[in-house]
Design a protein around this motif. Structure first.
Motif, PDB file in Angstrom:
ATOM      1  N   SER A  69       0.832  -1.192   0.000  1.00  7.30           N
ATOM      2  CA  SER A  69       0.000   0.000   0.000  1.00  7.30           C
ATOM      3  C   SER A  69       0.870   1.246   0.000  1.00  7.30           C
ATOM      4  O   SER A  69       1.984   1.250   0.514  1.00  7.30           O
ATOM      5  CB  SER A  69      -0.918   0.007   1.231  1.00  7.30           C
ATOM      6  N   GLY A  74      -4.107   5.722   1.417  1.00  4.45           N
ATOM      7  CA  GLY A  74      -4.267   5.219   0.067  1.00  4.45           C
ATOM      8  C   GLY A  74      -3.703   6.100  -1.019  1.00  4.45           C
ATOM      9  O   GLY A  74      -3.967   5.869  -2.205  1.00  4.45           O
ATOM     10  N   ARG A 401      -5.748  -0.361  -4.967  1.00  2.00           N
ATOM     11  CA  ARG A 401      -6.449  -1.327  -4.111  1.00  2.00           C
ATOM     12  C   ARG A 401      -7.169  -0.675  -2.947  1.00  2.00           C
ATOM     13  O   ARG A 401      -7.910  -1.336  -2.225  1.00  2.00           O
ATOM     14  CB  ARG A 401      -5.452  -2.364  -3.566  1.00  2.00           C
ATOM     15  N   SER A 402      -6.967   0.618  -2.770  1.00  2.00           N
ATOM     16  CA  SER A 402      -7.557   1.289  -1.623  1.00  2.00           C
ATOM     17  C   SER A 402      -9.070   1.444  -1.766  1.00  2.00           C
ATOM     18  O   SER A 402      -9.573   1.812  -2.830  1.00  2.00           O
ATOM     19  CB  SER A 402      -6.920   2.675  -1.446  1.00  2.00           C
ATOM     20  N   LYS A 403      -9.797   1.162  -0.699  1.00  2.00           N
ATOM     21  CA  LYS A 403     -11.245   1.346  -0.709  1.00  2.00           C
ATOM     22  C   LYS A 403     -11.615   2.820  -0.781  1.00  2.00           C
ATOM     23  O   LYS A 403     -12.745   3.168  -1.156  1.00  2.00           O
ATOM     24  CB  LYS A 403     -11.859   0.722   0.559  1.00  2.00           C
ATOM     25  N   ASN A 404     -10.680   3.683  -0.413  1.00  2.00           N
ATOM     26  CA  ASN A 404     -10.939   5.126  -0.427  1.00  2.00           C
ATOM     27  C   ASN A 404     -10.475   5.792  -1.719  1.00  2.00           C
ATOM     28  O   ASN A 404     -10.473   7.018  -1.808  1.00  2.00           O
ATOM     29  CB  ASN A 404     -10.231   5.788   0.762  1.00  2.00           C
ATOM     30  N   ARG A 405     -10.092   4.993  -2.707  1.00  2.00           N
ATOM     31  CA  ARG A 405      -9.594   5.567  -3.950  1.00  2.00           C
ATOM     32  C   ARG A 405     -10.715   6.329  -4.670  1.00  2.00           C
ATOM     33  O   ARG A 405     -11.780   5.774  -4.927  1.00  2.00           O
ATOM     34  CB  ARG A 405      -9.053   4.466  -4.855  1.00  2.00           C
ATOM     35  N   THR A 430     -17.422  11.856  -6.416  1.00  2.00           N
ATOM     36  CA  THR A 430     -17.797  11.834  -5.006  1.00  2.00           C
ATOM     37  C   THR A 430     -17.324  13.095  -4.298  1.00  2.00           C
ATOM     38  O   THR A 430     -17.421  13.208  -3.084  1.00  2.00           O
ATOM     39  CB  THR A 430     -17.201  10.597  -4.287  1.00  2.00           C
TER      40      THR A 430
END
Length: 437
Positions: A69, A74, A401-405, A430
């Motif tokens: 990571s 992220g 791979r970050s969920k916050n990308r 967003t």
């Protein structure tokens, strides 16, 4: 409420006609504070139809494809990066550029998804979106309608993959036909000042308006006998008609306004390789003369390697199959494209108007809707941002791979705000792009 406010402002702006003189160095110091015009924000979007070979485009140390990571958040903001082989020509402009890695639109489809580069929405998905697949250039143009002769300039080829340039799309889901070469772009910008040309333009506007009147009358007659589903289809069609009516009305306002004098003789179209520097020069002139404040340029499948002394086909080389010979040829083609982009950025930096450097007033996006042509993937899209008064000299690296990308459309919201719009959303966004400001 905000949307309706913006629409009313757009209509008020559309009622006026303005044209500015170029900044003259010899007049410096003679302009009073009361006559200085406010800064005019501009936007240029450049798209490559086949992407860039990732191994040569990205800065060294790019971790978008690595297993570890980037950080707990992220993403990282790097200032000590080194450019890749394809982009090393940008080093002298480092303080005016930001490279962004790890972002995309979350789309699949290979060549069929590249046309969503400036919208975030594929054409086949447009009907399910509130703004269809309108692109950022066309969206921005809606809010400065009437302020320049040309709301936008869309430049590209009518040949190549998928029958040519499909970089720009309207709110009604219609492709904006491109200006195919420097000959036609020059003519649009500088030719047609004589009385005969103006009379011909007026006749054309009258004829087009008459045709639209007939279309509207026919649609009204037809509407009385339609079911709900067909009425909805007719409403969509009439939305497109109203868009055309608005463009015709705005074009009428500019017919009697003289075009700038041509700075050189009208060029001939040769090929995309040789024409590319001239197309960039003409875009810079269009911005400097305030003929437009928004332009797009797509480098497509008609970019012929043979015109650069490289054997093979561009599309075929982009599917290099990891063969080193093909990769080296591809890097040669892509390096040339980045070099011409660098030349354009430098030209804007050296050009001025009464408010200073054109580059400081122009946000330039360079990239592609194709992440890796060899594998037909539309992830981790190549993106570089220049100018616009933003903080540069950085590599914003986001972890795929970050969920916050964030989606790439967050960058578009930031660009729209930098352009002067009170926008807080665009397509799948967003918010704004964190780290850019």
């Amino acid at each position: 409420m905000r949307q309706s406010t913006l629409q009313r402002r757009g209509l008020l702006r559309a009622a006026g006609v303005s044209i500015s003189l170029p900044f003259l160095a010899s007049m410096k110091g003679t302009t009073s504070a009361s006559t200085v015009q406010p800064s005019k924000q501009r936007m240029v979007c450049i798209g490559n139809m086949l992407g860039f070979y990732p191994g040569a485009f990205w800065p060294s140390g790019n971790q978008a494809d690595e297993k570890s990571s980037l950080s707990q958040d992220g993403w990282e903001d790097r200032t000590d990066f080194q450019w890749g082989r394809t982009t090393e020509c940008l080093e002298s402009l480092r303080d005016q550029l930001t490279v962004v890695s790890g972002l995309d639109h979350g789309l699949k489809g290979g060549h069929f998804a590249i046309h969503a580069f400036l919208s975030g929405v594929r054409q086949i998905d447009a009907k399910s979106m509130p703004m269809a697949n309108v692109t950022i250039d066309q969206y921005a143009a809606e809010f400065i309608a009437g302020q320049t002769r040309f709301p936008t300039l869309t430049i590209g080829s009518e040949s190549g993959i998928h029958q040519g340039c499909q970089l720009s799309w309207t709110r009604s889901g219609t492709r904006v036909p491109p200006i195919p070469g420097p000959h036609e772009l020059f003519e649009k910008l500088f030719i047609g000042n004589d009385a005969a040309s103006r009379d011909a333009d007026l006749d054309r506007v009258r004829m087009q308006s008459s045709i639209l009147d007939l279309v509207r009358d026919s649609a009204n007659d037809l509407n009385r006998n339609l079911n709900r589903r067909d009425k909805d289809k007719l409403d969509e069609y009439m939305t497109s008609v109203r868009d055309v009516e608005k463009r015709i009305a705005l074009r009428r306002n500019w017919i009697d306004v003289p075009k700038p004098k041509p700075p050189f003789d009208q060029p001939s179209d040769r090929n995309m390789v040789e024409d590319l520097p001239l197309l960039y020069d003409l875009i810079a002139l269009a911005l400097q003369t305030d003929s437009t404040r928004i332009a797009t340029l797509e480098i497509g499948g008609d970019f012929n390697p043979n015109d650069l002394g490289v054997s093979g086909g561009y599309h075929g080389l982009s599917h290099h199959g990891q063969r080193s010979e093909n990769i080296e040829k591809l890097v040669t083609l892509e390096t040339y494209q980045v070099e011409q982009f660098a030349r354009f950025v430098d030209k804007l930096a050296q050009s001025t108007d009464e408010n200073g450097s054109l580059l400081e007033q122009t946000t330039v996006l360079f990239g592609s809707g194709m992440g890796n042509a060899n594998s037909h993937t539309n992830s981790n899209l190549p993106v570089i941002i220049a100018g616009g008064g933003l903080r540069h000299g950085r590599h914003l690296a986001f972890d795929v791979r970050s969920k916050n990308r964030p989606p790439l459309t967050n960058l578009f919201v930031s660009m729209l705000q930098n352009f002067g719009l009170e926008a807080d959303q665009f397509a799948t966004s967003t918010g704004t792009l964190r780290g850019l400001a």
